[in-house]
Design an enzyme around this catalytic site. Structure first.
Site, mmCIF file in Angstrom:
data_model
loop_
_atom_site.group_PDB
_atom_site.id
_atom_site.type_symbol
_atom_site.label_atom_id
_atom_site.label_comp_id
_atom_site.label_asym_id
_atom_site.label_seq_id
_atom_site.Cartn_x
_atom_site.Cartn_y
_atom_site.Cartn_z
ATOM 1 N N SER A 123 0.833 -1.210 0.000
ATOM 2 C CA SER A 123 0.000 0.000 0.000
ATOM 3 C C SER A 123 0.862 1.251 0.000
ATOM 4 C CB SER A 123 -0.837 0.108 1.270
ATOM 5 O OG SER A 123 -1.475 -1.055 1.580
ATOM 6 N N HIS A 144 -2.404 -3.512 -6.394
ATOM 7 C CA HIS A 144 -2.903 -3.071 -5.085
ATOM 8 C C HIS A 144 -4.401 -3.292 -4.970
ATOM 9 C CE1 HIS A 144 -3.549 0.357 -2.001
ATOM 10 N NE2 HIS A 144 -3.255 -0.766 -1.384
ATOM 11 N N GLU A 156 -5.393 -1.161 -8.170
ATOM 12 C CA GLU A 156 -4.450 -0.209 -8.765
ATOM 13 C C GLU A 156 -3.296 -1.005 -9.368
ATOM 14 O OE1 GLU A 156 -5.023 3.798 -6.004
ATOM 15 O OE2 GLU A 156 -3.736 2.215 -5.237
ATOM 16 N N ASN A 194 -4.948 6.304 -1.814
ATOM 17 C CA ASN A 194 -4.461 6.714 -0.492
ATOM 18 C C ASN A 194 -3.895 8.123 -0.493
ATOM 19 O OD1 ASN A 194 -5.282 4.605 1.081
ATOM 20 N ND2 ASN A 194 -3.457 3.377 0.703
#
Ligand code: NAI
Length: 508
Positions: A123, A144, A156, A194
């Site tokens: 991450s 991801h 991702e 994120n």
């Protein structure tokens, strides 16, 4: 661009929450999968959790017995890394530590065919840095998934500096074949989700710190007016403050302390106290049977106005006129600057200035309302009143929005209010991602809708508000606070100059 074949073997390393979820995604797509974990007990737990998940699906009638047995029959227990040697794709989901990841991946790389793909579910680590530690960095990419991997659609596909285009293409096509929503991005801190999501938490925390409103009010506004599934505080409580604070810190540190990502002392205080959210029973809210929690203070009922005047173009808030008419309020129109006149009180959509600053610039406006995703469907609306407003102004405007069926939440006179400043900052961050070539407009929006359930992609949202207004909100926030945090993305500023949307192709 072709996907891996169902006959291709998939290897998964790490049998924890993510690894066991990813295993199910690959099994569901028809692959044979080998799962390995350094800890034999963890491996057993991981396999048991996959079996449990399928048992639950069968009990709920989602799959039949034959499907359950077929899927489980294709899962192999990989006691040793060598059991993965025939895999066409290895996905690593072990502890988030670059030295350990690089060591394990180098070991498995030596066993794999030269054209096998090595993917990390990291991450926060640099995919470029992980790849650089291997012999064939061009075969390495980030893949991801989001937790829980079998449920959340987003993946991702992260390209490191030397990841081969063909590798990213294969992973993209494979994720599509696995019924996921893949997006492409470059290996940068936080990837898309994120990073772009930081202001959702950051602005709520900032408003709380400035005591603009309480947690229950801010959450109710984000849900009822912003259309977000969850408010920022309840979502942080669910994610866990240790995790959410650590992600913010890691993005902030990785971007060399850019003020835009400054972590919140309010959240640090919760982490320091061990109030990590739902999992510890305390966070911004309390959990448990007899927990007493704050509720949003909705305004008391006020009289509905008989008539309003719409002065000029209300822009994104234009549907308010039709809603007023439908509520039996007489609506007339006049020239002006986008102001609603209700019994003499001037009301306008937030433009990033406080109501007090707005009134000081133009005494015609006394009360501001917040942005709504959809003014017809919104169940709540936030209002802010200028310090110089005439007595009774707030009650008059409250009565108007209540007549439209909205719960009114009065907040302190915070610039940009709640939804407007949150959406402006999300769009600004998304614009930076696009400007820096990290991801496309479409992929950035897709990521936020599918990865964190936003009701609309931030860039599509900016288009619907109008890029000039979004830019004005940020400029006003920047002028009020005098902080780098609110500086505009150059791309957003450029779009705003000519009023162009981000989705230019579709607009033409
Ligand atoms: P977890 O702690 O549930 O599972 C990690 C597993 O890896 C454990 O079973 C552990 O025994 C095993 N492991 C540790 N070192 C190993 C080694 N040297 N060789 C083989 N196995 C080893 O962790 P989780 O939550 O599943 O996360 C795994 C990865 O996925 C991390 O990189 C994390 O950042 C990433 N991630 C986590 C998400 C989440 O919400 N939990 C979301 C997306 C990515």
């Amino acid at each position: 661009m072709s996907a891996l074949q169902a006959t291709d073997l998939i290897g998964v390393i790490g049998a924890g929450a993510m690894g066991s979820g990813i295993v199910q995604v690959a099994l569901n797509a028809g692959h044979h999968v080998v799962l390995h974990d350094a800890a034999p007990a963890a491996l057993d737990r991981g396999i048991a959790s996959v079996a449990d998940a399928y048992q639950r699906l069968q009990a709920r009638g989602k799959i039949d017995e034959a499907t359950r047995l077929d899927r489980l029959g294709r899962l192999q227990r990989g006691a040793h890394l060598a059991d993965l040697s025939k895999a066409a794709l290895v996905i690593e989901a072990i502890v988030e530590n670059i030295d350990i990841k690089a060591r394990v991946l180098a070991e498995v790389e030596a066993l794999l065919a030269p054209n096998a793909i090595i993917a990390s579910n990291t991450s926060s680590l640099s995919v470029t840095a992980i790849a650089a530690r291997l012999q064939r960095p061009q075969q390495v990419a980030g893949l991801h998934f989001f937790n829980p991997a079998p449920v959340l659609p987003l993946v991702e596909i992260v390209s490191g500096k030397v990841t081969a285009q063909a590798v990213a293409d294969t992973l993209f096509a494979t994720a599509l074949a696995w019924n996921k929503v893949p997006v492409r991005c470059a290996s940068t801190p936080g990837f898309i989700v994120n990073r772009v999501a930081r202001p959702f938490y950051g602005e709520a925390l900032r408003l709380l710190t400035e005591r603009a409103a309480g947690v229950a009010s801010i959450d109710a506004i984000l849900r009822g007016s912003g259309g977000f599934r969850m408010g920022a505080f309840e979502l942080m409580d669910l994610i866990g403050h240790d995790v959410n604070y650590a992600v913010t810190r890691s993005v902030y540190d990785a971007l060399y302390g850019d003020a835009r990502y400054t972590p919140s002392l309010q959240q640090k205080d919760l982490v320091d106290a061990g109030w990590l959210g739902k999992k510890t029973g305390s966070g911004f809210y309390q959990y448990g049977a007899d927990a007493a929690n704050p509720v949003a203070p909705f305004a008391a009922l006020e009289a509905a106005p008989a008539a309003i005047v719409v002065e000029g173009d209300l822009g994104v808030a234009a549907p308010l006129a039709a809603l007023a008419q439908a509520a039996g309020i007489d609506v007339s129109y006049a020239a002006g600057k986008g102001v609603l006149r209700i019994a003499g009180v001037g009301v306008a959509l937030s433009d990033g200035r406080s109501a007090t600053a707005r009134h000081a610039a133009n005494a015609e406006v006394s009360v501001l309302f917040d942005l709504a995703l959809d003014y017809a469907k919104a169940t709540a609306i936030a209002l802010a009143c200028a310090d110089q407003a005439p007595a009774g102004a707030l009650a008059t405007v409250t009565g108007f929005f209540q007549a439209l069926g909205k719960q009114v939440i009065v907040i302190d006179d915070a610039p940009g209010m709640v939804v407007m400043r949150t959406v402006a900052m999300l769009a600004n961050e998304a614009a930076e991602v696009v400007q820096q070539g990290i991801a496309s407009v479409q992929d950035t929006d897709l990521a936020m809708v599918n990865g964190v359930n936003y009701p609309r992609g931030p860039l599509a949202w900016a288009d619907s508000i109008g890029t000039p207004l979004v830019q004005r909100v940020l400029a006003n926030l920047a002028a009020t606070y005098g902080e780098e945090r609110y500086r505009s993305s150059p791309l957003l500023a450029r779009r705003a100059l000519t009023g162009q949307p981000f989705y230019r192709e579709q607009a033409q």
